[in-house]
Design a protein around this motif. Sequence first.
Motif, PDB file in Angstrom:
ATOM      1  N   UNK A  18       0.835  -1.207   0.000  1.00 10.20           N
ATOM      2  CA  UNK A  18       0.000   0.000   0.000  1.00 10.20           C
ATOM      3  C   UNK A  18       0.871   1.258   0.000  1.00 10.20           C
ATOM      4  N   UNK A  19       1.928   1.257   0.798  1.00 13.19           N
ATOM      5  CA  UNK A  19       2.813   2.428   0.859  1.00 13.19           C
ATOM      6  C   UNK A  19       3.493   2.677  -0.483  1.00 13.19           C
ATOM      7  N   UNK A  20       3.894   1.620  -1.175  1.00  9.29           N
ATOM      8  CA  UNK A  20       4.545   1.765  -2.482  1.00  9.29           C
ATOM      9  C   UNK A  20       3.572   2.357  -3.509  1.00  9.29           C
ATOM     10  N   UNK A  21       2.368   1.833  -3.576  1.00  6.23           N
ATOM     11  CA  UNK A  21       1.363   2.350  -4.521  1.00  6.23           C
ATOM     12  C   UNK A  21       1.033   3.805  -4.191  1.00  6.23           C
ATOM     13  N   UNK A  32      -3.881  11.557  -1.514  1.00  3.36           N
ATOM     14  CA  UNK A  32      -4.312  10.266  -0.984  1.00  3.36           C
ATOM     15  C   UNK A  32      -4.238  10.237   0.542  1.00  3.36           C
ATOM     16  N   UNK A  33      -4.890   9.218   1.072  1.00  4.36           N
ATOM     17  CA  UNK A  33      -4.800   8.911   2.496  1.00  4.36           C
ATOM     18  C   UNK A  33      -4.919   7.402   2.636  1.00  4.36           C
ATOM     19  N   UNK A  34      -4.174   6.820   3.565  1.00  4.42           N
ATOM     20  CA  UNK A  34      -4.242   5.372   3.784  1.00  4.42           C
ATOM     21  C   UNK A  34      -4.837   5.097   5.161  1.00  4.42           C
ATOM     22  N   UNK A  35      -5.799   4.166   5.172  1.00  8.44           N
ATOM     23  CA  UNK A  35      -6.421   3.714   6.413  1.00  8.44           C
ATOM     24  C   UNK A  35      -6.642   2.212   6.322  1.00  8.44           C
ATOM     25  N   UNK A  36      -7.184   1.645   7.378  1.00  9.35           N
ATOM     26  CA  UNK A  36      -7.528   0.223   7.398  1.00  9.35           C
ATOM     27  C   UNK A  36      -9.023   0.082   7.618  1.00  9.35           C
ATOM     28  N   UNK A  57      -8.226  -4.296   6.058  1.00  6.25           N
ATOM     29  CA  UNK A  57      -7.225  -4.284   4.999  1.00  6.25           C
ATOM     30  C   UNK A  57      -6.832  -2.837   4.731  1.00  6.25           C
ATOM     31  N   UNK A  58      -5.588  -2.622   4.251  1.00  2.00           N
ATOM     32  CA  UNK A  58      -5.217  -1.254   3.911  1.00  2.00           C
ATOM     33  C   UNK A  58      -6.012  -0.762   2.702  1.00  2.00           C
ATOM     34  N   UNK A  59      -6.496   0.463   2.806  1.00  2.00           N
ATOM     35  CA  UNK A  59      -7.241   1.095   1.721  1.00  2.00           C
ATOM     36  C   UNK A  59      -6.633   2.465   1.481  1.00  2.00           C
ATOM     37  N   UNK A  70      -5.991  -3.104  -0.696  1.00  2.00           N
ATOM     38  CA  UNK A  70      -4.932  -4.108  -0.762  1.00  2.00           C
ATOM     39  C   UNK A  70      -5.438  -5.317   0.025  1.00  2.00           C
ATOM     40  N   UNK A  71      -5.871  -6.351  -0.706  1.00  2.00           N
ATOM     41  CA  UNK A  71      -6.620  -7.449  -0.100  1.00  2.00           C
ATOM     42  C   UNK A  71      -5.761  -8.687   0.160  1.00  2.00           C
TER      43      UNK A  71
END
Length: 162
Positions: A18-21, A32-36, A57-59, A70-71
Amino acid sequence: MGFKEQLNEFYKNLDDRANHIREILLKNGFKTEKNYYNGHYYNKDSAGNYVKDYYPMPVIEVFGLCDIEIVGPHINVSTKTSLKNAIHFDYDLLSDYYFEVYGVIDYLADYYKSGEDIVRLYKSLEACTEKEIGYGFSFANNTPAVKILGLVTVLKDNGFYY
């Protein structure tokens, strides 16, 4: 290795991906923002029913455009557009991607899956009473991030939103 260590390693791999994408998206001007999150539904089981994921899952939320989930073995991209845009959209732009089309209100209503006759999609859309149409794209986890970036760019340039 114990259960906790295995679980942590599994989630570390998801988080790294997720961090790479997200990094590629940020470098290309997307906010963007990443959460679970949990509670996603995925492929039908052998009885034809959708199955709910209970684990988080990370979204990656690409603001105003799509969610990238990211499933584990897959990466899913969820977005939507207006019914009018869906009817007039050039689906040749999506020929390199595996995708499904479904209702937004009735998200279990399937209108199209890659490999089906595109005429089915147009007939389904013309009979549809929903104002918005949902799209789900699926990638293998090892798909290069630039391919996901390519899809996100197509979505941005063609009236999709989230």
